[in-house]
Design a protein around this motif. Structure first.
Motif, PDB file in Angstrom:
ATOM      1  N   VAL A   1       0.823  -1.221   0.000  1.00  0.00           N
ATOM      2  CA  VAL A   1       0.000   0.000   0.000  1.00  0.00           C
ATOM      3  C   VAL A   1       0.857   1.270   0.000  1.00  0.00           C
ATOM      4  CG1 VAL A   1      -1.976  -1.156   1.069  1.00  0.00           C
ATOM      5  CG2 VAL A   1      -0.324   0.061   2.520  1.00  0.00           C
ATOM      6  N   LEU A   2       2.138   1.119  -0.317  1.00  0.00           N
ATOM      7  CA  LEU A   2       3.032   2.275  -0.346  1.00  0.00           C
ATOM      8  C   LEU A   2       3.302   2.719  -1.777  1.00  0.00           C
ATOM      9  CD1 LEU A   2       5.747   1.188   2.264  1.00  0.00           C
ATOM     10  CD2 LEU A   2       3.584   2.381   2.677  1.00  0.00           C
ATOM     11  N   THR A   3       3.447   4.026  -1.933  1.00  0.00           N
ATOM     12  CA  THR A   3       3.918   4.628  -3.174  1.00  0.00           C
ATOM     13  C   THR A   3       4.984   5.630  -2.781  1.00  0.00           C
ATOM     14  OG1 THR A   3       1.787   4.361  -4.297  1.00  0.00           O
ATOM     15  CG2 THR A   3       3.284   6.016  -5.200  1.00  0.00           C
ATOM     16  N   GLY A   4       6.172   5.475  -3.315  1.00  0.00           N
ATOM     17  CA  GLY A   4       7.267   6.370  -2.967  1.00  0.00           C
ATOM     18  C   GLY A   4       7.589   6.360  -1.486  1.00  0.00           C
ATOM     19  N   GLY A   5       7.401   5.208  -0.819  1.00  0.00           N
ATOM     20  CA  GLY A   5       7.698   5.077   0.600  1.00  0.00           C
ATOM     21  C   GLY A   5       6.638   5.648   1.526  1.00  0.00           C
ATOM     22  N   LYS A   6       5.506   6.128   0.985  1.00  0.00           N
ATOM     23  CA  LYS A   6       4.425   6.692   1.796  1.00  0.00           C
ATOM     24  C   LYS A   6       3.157   5.867   1.613  1.00  0.00           C
ATOM     25  CE  LYS A   6       5.939  11.497   1.451  1.00  0.00           C
ATOM     26  NZ  LYS A   6       5.543  12.833   0.988  1.00  0.00           N
ATOM     27  N   ILE A   7       2.297   5.877   2.642  1.00  0.00           N
ATOM     28  CA  ILE A   7       1.011   5.184   2.537  1.00  0.00           C
ATOM     29  C   ILE A   7       0.179   5.883   1.469  1.00  0.00           C
ATOM     30  CG2 ILE A   7      -1.124   4.594   3.750  1.00  0.00           C
ATOM     31  CD1 ILE A   7       0.628   4.499   6.341  1.00  0.00           C
ATOM     32  N   ASP A   8      -0.334   5.098   0.552  1.00  0.00           N
ATOM     33  CA  ASP A   8      -1.131   5.604  -0.565  1.00  0.00           C
ATOM     34  C   ASP A   8      -2.588   5.205  -0.334  1.00  0.00           C
ATOM     35  OD1 ASP A   8      -2.427   6.029  -3.008  1.00  0.00           O
ATOM     36  OD2 ASP A   8      -0.721   5.327  -4.201  1.00  0.00           O
ATOM     37  N   PRO A   9      -3.467   6.175  -0.026  1.00  0.00           N
ATOM     38  CA  PRO A   9      -4.875   5.833   0.231  1.00  0.00           C
ATOM     39  C   PRO A   9      -5.546   5.086  -0.921  1.00  0.00           C
ATOM     40  CG  PRO A   9      -4.439   8.106   0.844  1.00  0.00           C
ATOM     41  CD  PRO A   9      -3.220   7.606   0.129  1.00  0.00           C
ATOM     42  N   ALA A  10      -5.111   5.341  -2.154  1.00  0.00           N
ATOM     43  CA  ALA A  10      -5.697   4.640  -3.300  1.00  0.00           C
ATOM     44  C   ALA A  10      -5.356   3.154  -3.275  1.00  0.00           C
ATOM     45  CB  ALA A  10      -5.212   5.273  -4.603  1.00  0.00           C
ATOM     46  N   LYS A  11      -4.220   2.807  -2.675  1.00  0.00           N
ATOM     47  CA  LYS A  11      -3.848   1.396  -2.536  1.00  0.00           C
ATOM     48  C   LYS A  11      -4.376   0.805  -1.234  1.00  0.00           C
ATOM     49  CE  LYS A  11       0.396   1.583  -5.287  1.00  0.00           C
ATOM     50  NZ  LYS A  11       1.872   1.449  -5.232  1.00  0.00           N
ATOM     51  N   LEU A  12      -4.393   1.591  -0.173  1.00  0.00           N
ATOM     52  CA  LEU A  12      -4.899   1.145   1.119  1.00  0.00           C
ATOM     53  C   LEU A  12      -6.396   0.863   1.044  1.00  0.00           C
ATOM     54  CD1 LEU A  12      -4.472   0.675   4.187  1.00  0.00           C
ATOM     55  CD2 LEU A  12      -4.859   3.118   4.496  1.00  0.00           C
ATOM     56  N   ARG A  13      -7.124   1.724   0.380  1.00  0.00           N
ATOM     57  CA  ARG A  13      -8.569   1.620   0.183  1.00  0.00           C
ATOM     58  C   ARG A  13      -9.341   1.485   1.505  1.00  0.00           C
ATOM     59  NH1 ARG A  13      -9.781   0.987  -5.238  1.00  0.00           N
ATOM     60  NH2 ARG A  13     -11.744  -0.024  -4.728  1.00  0.00           N
ATOM     61  N   PRO A  14      -9.071   2.416   2.460  1.00  0.00           N
ATOM     62  CA  PRO A  14      -9.792   2.352   3.733  1.00  0.00           C
ATOM     63  C   PRO A  14     -11.268   2.680   3.530  1.00  0.00           C
ATOM     64  CG  PRO A  14      -8.628   4.421   3.559  1.00  0.00           C
ATOM     65  CD  PRO A  14      -8.235   3.604   2.352  1.00  0.00           C
TER      66      PRO A  14
END
Length: 185
Positions: A144-157
């Protein structure tokens, strides 16, 4: 014109927080809670009924984790909110979840939920039923990371819609925090 609804626990968004703890026999337990959020730079506050097994576990162990419910696990996350750990002692496993011991606190991390706050209990007020935890670490699956940061689009909370009793997906970005408002200076 506006319509009045009196007093209700309604706000948007309400995160769907998955609170995990161990009981006295190291059996993981998990519950679903929607009334909570960040209350200080390194604290989370959650309203948790004193009658929950999770509350008893946290009071005994002094630690818990909070994972973000996600779209991929709506059914499982809803299940652990419907079923009591006192009546279904293996509800964690019945939901298909697997526990990994936190490296930082005496509580389980839910392997299937990709983001987790690892917390030490700061306080629990049995009158208001407010649990406060110090966030000592946040872990996230690399998926769920993009560029070392949490990416909400991948996390999909997901969030809880308290008016209609729905779980909602978060949408696309609509602005830039701490930037867009500068246009009005």
């Amino acid at each position: 014109m506006r319509k009045n609804f009196n007093s209700h626990p309604w706000s948007y968004p309400q995160p769907v927080l998955m609170i995990a703890s161990y009981d006295e026999n190291d059996v993981p337990n998990l519950m679903n809670a929607a009334w909570g959020g960040i209350s200080a730079v390194n604290h989370i506050a959650i309203c948790v009924d004193k009658g929950h097994k999770t509350t008893a576990n946290i009071l005994k162990r002094g630690a818990f984790t909070v994972s973000m419910a996600d779209e991929a696990h709506v059914t499982e996350c809803d299940y652990v909110g419907i079923v009591s750990g006192d009546k279904v002692p293996d509800k964690f496993a019945k939901a298909g979840f697997h526990a990994v011991k936190s490296e930082f606190v005496d509580a389980p991390v839910v392997e299937e939920l990709p983001m987790c706050l690892e917390c030490k209990m700061v306080s629990y007020d049995s009158e208001t039923e407010i649990l406060v935890g110090e966030i000592v670490n946040i872990c996230a699956d690399e998926a769920v990371l993009t560029g070392g940061k949490i990416d909400p689009a991948k996390l999909r909370p997901i969030t809880f819609d308290p008016v209609n009793n729905h779980y909602l997906a978060l949408g696309a970005p609509v602005g830039n925090a701490f930037k867009d408002g500068l246009a009005l200076k």
